[in-house]
Design an enzyme around this catalytic site. Sequence first.
Site, PDB file in Angstrom:
ATOM      1  N   CYS A 140       9.877   4.248  31.888  1.00 16.66           N
ATOM      2  CA  CYS A 140      10.792   3.254  31.296  1.00 16.66           C
ATOM      3  C   CYS A 140      10.127   2.639  30.075  1.00 16.66           C
ATOM      4  CB  CYS A 140      11.113   2.157  32.306  1.00 16.66           C
ATOM      5  SG  CYS A 140      12.230   2.720  33.595  1.00 16.66           S
ATOM      6  N   GLU A 148       8.077  -2.289  27.943  1.00 12.52           N
ATOM      7  CA  GLU A 148       7.185  -2.157  29.103  1.00 12.52           C
ATOM      8  C   GLU A 148       5.945  -1.372  28.658  1.00 12.52           C
ATOM      9  OE1 GLU A 148       8.927  -0.696  32.820  1.00 12.52           O
ATOM     10  OE2 GLU A 148       7.039   0.309  33.291  1.00 12.52           O
TER      11      GLU A 148
HETATM   12  C1  LIG Z   1       7.665   9.750  34.547  1.00 14.62           C
HETATM   13  C2  LIG Z   1       7.159   8.344  34.728  1.00 14.62           C
HETATM   14  C3  LIG Z   1       7.619   7.585  35.783  1.00 14.62           C
HETATM   15  C4  LIG Z   1       7.147   6.266  35.981  1.00 14.62           C
HETATM   16  N1  LIG Z   1       7.605   5.565  37.063  1.00 14.62           N
HETATM   17  C5  LIG Z   1       7.094   4.317  37.288  1.00 14.62           C
HETATM   18  C6  LIG Z   1       7.474   3.567  38.455  1.00 14.62           C
HETATM   19  O1  LIG Z   1       8.234   4.002  39.306  1.00 14.62           O
HETATM   20  N2  LIG Z   1       6.928   2.322  38.617  1.00 14.62           N
HETATM   21  C7  LIG Z   1       6.047   1.800  37.709  1.00 14.62           C
HETATM   22  O2  LIG Z   1       5.579   0.679  37.908  1.00 14.62           O
HETATM   23  N3  LIG Z   1       5.680   2.484  36.601  1.00 14.62           N
HETATM   24  C8  LIG Z   1       6.174   3.719  36.383  1.00 14.62           C
HETATM   25  N4  LIG Z   1       5.790   4.416  35.260  1.00 14.62           N
HETATM   26  C9  LIG Z   1       4.874   3.789  34.295  1.00 14.62           C
HETATM   27  C10 LIG Z   1       3.397   4.085  34.621  1.00 14.62           C
HETATM   28  O3  LIG Z   1       3.323   4.951  35.722  1.00 14.62           O
HETATM   29  C11 LIG Z   1       2.665   2.797  34.975  1.00 14.62           C
HETATM   30  O4  LIG Z   1       2.817   1.841  33.958  1.00 14.62           O
HETATM   31  C12 LIG Z   1       1.180   3.006  35.212  1.00 14.62           C
HETATM   32  O5  LIG Z   1       0.660   1.797  35.680  1.00 14.62           O
HETATM   33  C13 LIG Z   1       0.416   3.455  33.975  1.00 14.62           C
HETATM   34  O6  LIG Z   1      -0.944   3.634  34.349  1.00 14.62           O
HETATM   35  P1  LIG Z   1      -1.933   4.402  33.370  1.00 14.62           P
HETATM   36  O7  LIG Z   1      -3.240   4.506  34.049  1.00 14.62           O
HETATM   37  O8  LIG Z   1      -1.319   5.673  32.927  1.00 14.62           O
HETATM   38  O9  LIG Z   1      -2.035   3.393  32.164  1.00 14.62           O
HETATM   39  P2  LIG Z   1      -2.134   3.765  30.619  1.00 14.62           P
HETATM   40  O10 LIG Z   1      -0.811   4.249  30.161  1.00 14.62           O
HETATM   41  O11 LIG Z   1      -3.284   4.656  30.392  1.00 14.62           O
HETATM   42  O12 LIG Z   1      -2.440   2.339  29.998  1.00 14.62           O
HETATM   43  C14 LIG Z   1      -1.462   1.318  30.037  1.00 14.62           C
HETATM   44  C15 LIG Z   1      -2.115   0.016  29.579  1.00 14.62           C
HETATM   45  O13 LIG Z   1      -3.098  -0.365  30.542  1.00 14.62           O
HETATM   46  C16 LIG Z   1      -4.383  -0.505  29.913  1.00 14.62           C
HETATM   47  N5  LIG Z   1      -5.379  -0.060  30.888  1.00 14.62           N
HETATM   48  C17 LIG Z   1      -5.607   1.182  31.368  1.00 14.62           C
HETATM   49  N6  LIG Z   1      -6.618   1.161  32.254  1.00 14.62           N
HETATM   50  C18 LIG Z   1      -7.018  -0.125  32.346  1.00 14.62           C
HETATM   51  C19 LIG Z   1      -8.031  -0.796  33.084  1.00 14.62           C
HETATM   52  N7  LIG Z   1      -8.863  -0.139  33.904  1.00 14.62           N
HETATM   53  N8  LIG Z   1      -8.156  -2.128  32.955  1.00 14.62           N
HETATM   54  C20 LIG Z   1      -7.348  -2.823  32.118  1.00 14.62           C
HETATM   55  N9  LIG Z   1      -6.401  -2.238  31.356  1.00 14.62           N
HETATM   56  C21 LIG Z   1      -6.224  -0.912  31.483  1.00 14.62           C
HETATM   57  C22 LIG Z   1      -4.308   0.376  28.672  1.00 14.62           C
HETATM   58  O14 LIG Z   1      -5.246  -0.040  27.699  1.00 14.62           O
HETATM   59  C23 LIG Z   1      -2.860   0.152  28.240  1.00 14.62           C
HETATM   60  O15 LIG Z   1      -2.754  -1.081  27.566  1.00 14.62           O
HETATM   61  C24 LIG Z   1       6.227   5.722  35.074  1.00 14.62           C
HETATM   62  C25 LIG Z   1       5.752   6.510  34.002  1.00 14.62           C
HETATM   63  C26 LIG Z   1       6.186   7.808  33.840  1.00 14.62           C
HETATM   64  C27 LIG Z   1       5.635   8.640  32.714  1.00 14.62           C
END
Ligand SMILES: Cc1cc2nc3c(=O)[nH]c(=O)nc-3n(C[C@H](O)[C@H](O)[C@H](O)COP(=O)(O)OP(=O)(O)OC[C@H]3O[C@@H](n4cnc5c(N)ncnc54)[C@H](O)[C@@H]3O)c2cc1C
Length: 335
Positions: free
Chosen positions: A241, A323
């Site tokens: 999203c 988001e």
């Molecule tokens: C197909 C799809 C479906 C999804 N469905 C959902 C869902 O059902 N529910 C939901 O909540 N989200 C959903 N998301 C969004 C995503 O899964 C979440 O936001 C998830 O938390 C992202 O984690 P990431 O490690 O990939 O973060 P990243 O994308 O790598 O980073 C996001 C942010 O967090 C920061 N960050 C990363 N690691 C840390 C750390 N260790 N400490 C502090 N900051 C940090 C980064 O600098 C950046 O600002 C979906 C995404 C996709 C692609």
Amino acid sequence: MRDYTVIKNTLGTLRVHENEPLSKHTYFRIGGPAKLFFEAKSTEDLKLALTCAFENKIPFVVLGLGANVLVSDKGYDGLVIKNHAEGIKLVGLKGTINKTGRGIKNASVLAASGTLMNQLARFTIDQGLEGLHFLLSVPGTIGGGIKINAHFEVEKGEFIGNCLLTAALFDVNSGIVKTVDQDYFKFGYDYSKIQETGEIVLEAVFRLDRTVDPQKLWQMAMDNVKRRNEEQPMGIACSGCVFRNIADSDAKRLATPNLTTSSGYIIESLGLKGVKQGGAEISTHHANFILNTAGASASDVLKLINLAKQKAKETYSLNLSEEIFYIGDFENIRE
Ligand SMILES: Cc1cc2nc3c(=O)[nH]c(=O)nc-3n(C[C@H](O)[C@H](O)[C@H](O)COP(=O)(O)OP(=O)(O)OC[C@H]3O[C@@H](n4cnc5c(N)ncnc54)[C@H](O)[C@@H]3O)c2cc1C
């Protein structure tokens, strides 16, 4: 020109890569090069990289799985730390513990911040622990999840922050590591305080209750996965999203059907489903998803984001807010 020698000397010349394309590390498959790129394979690695960047005043950003970011086409002029610090262990059990483990009431589980939320969900369900099963198949790491307070069904209170007991954070202003409790984060929908402070999660401890029916837990988790697969576009590069849901007060003001707060509904009602810009497209399946269907650039995606914001403002006097998080320099992000 910054001198990056110290980063290479500290983290290892062979482990620090120059001009690594960030498109390889994001779900959007978008993003220019990182000036320097380092994969942290443990919490110690992560701490070392953060401390080194902090002490030498080198800009840095931590990337989890890249499932919630849009990285600039220009990339990132500093150190990108990809967080692969993984590991989960049981650190505490409460209750009358016998050989079968039946008397256990609750348990504390420690996870390194680069652990996948999916792995944590599997581990806890396998252990018969309740509270994080909804994270099954949610892409991302624990660190990224805590930053956005990852969730599934908001109405049911399924938020990662609800089970968080404590976390170790790297303070980006002092370079000090501190342990904080759940209250510190001021968790809300799509919100935790570290969005303001920029602190980095190193490790987290979750407290989970023992379930009486582990099979039911698996069933609930699998039902969620099924729903997600039906509701979300599958197999195409995207970042989930793009916009946060709208406020309840806006849903009431606009009299949305069943008072839905879904931004997908808003974008669909603006007639934007299927609208394309370069290689990017607003999904016809779920309007809150922007897809990279054909080599889209970050600037293509940003144009669609700005379009949705502009139309929502003009039509509904509504401010949509992202988001996803931006990494790198962007011009013209619409307020
Ligand atoms: C197909 C799809 C479906 C999804 N469905 C959902 C869902 O059902 N529910 C939901 O909540 N989200 C959903 N998301 C969004 C995503 O899964 C979440 O936001 C998830 O938390 C992202 O984690 P990431 O490690 O990939 O973060 P990243 O994308 O790598 O980073 C996001 C942010 O967090 C920061 N960050 C990363 N690691 C840390 C750390 N260790 N400490 C502090 N900051 C940090 C980064 O600098 C950046 O600002 C979906 C995404 C996709 C692609």
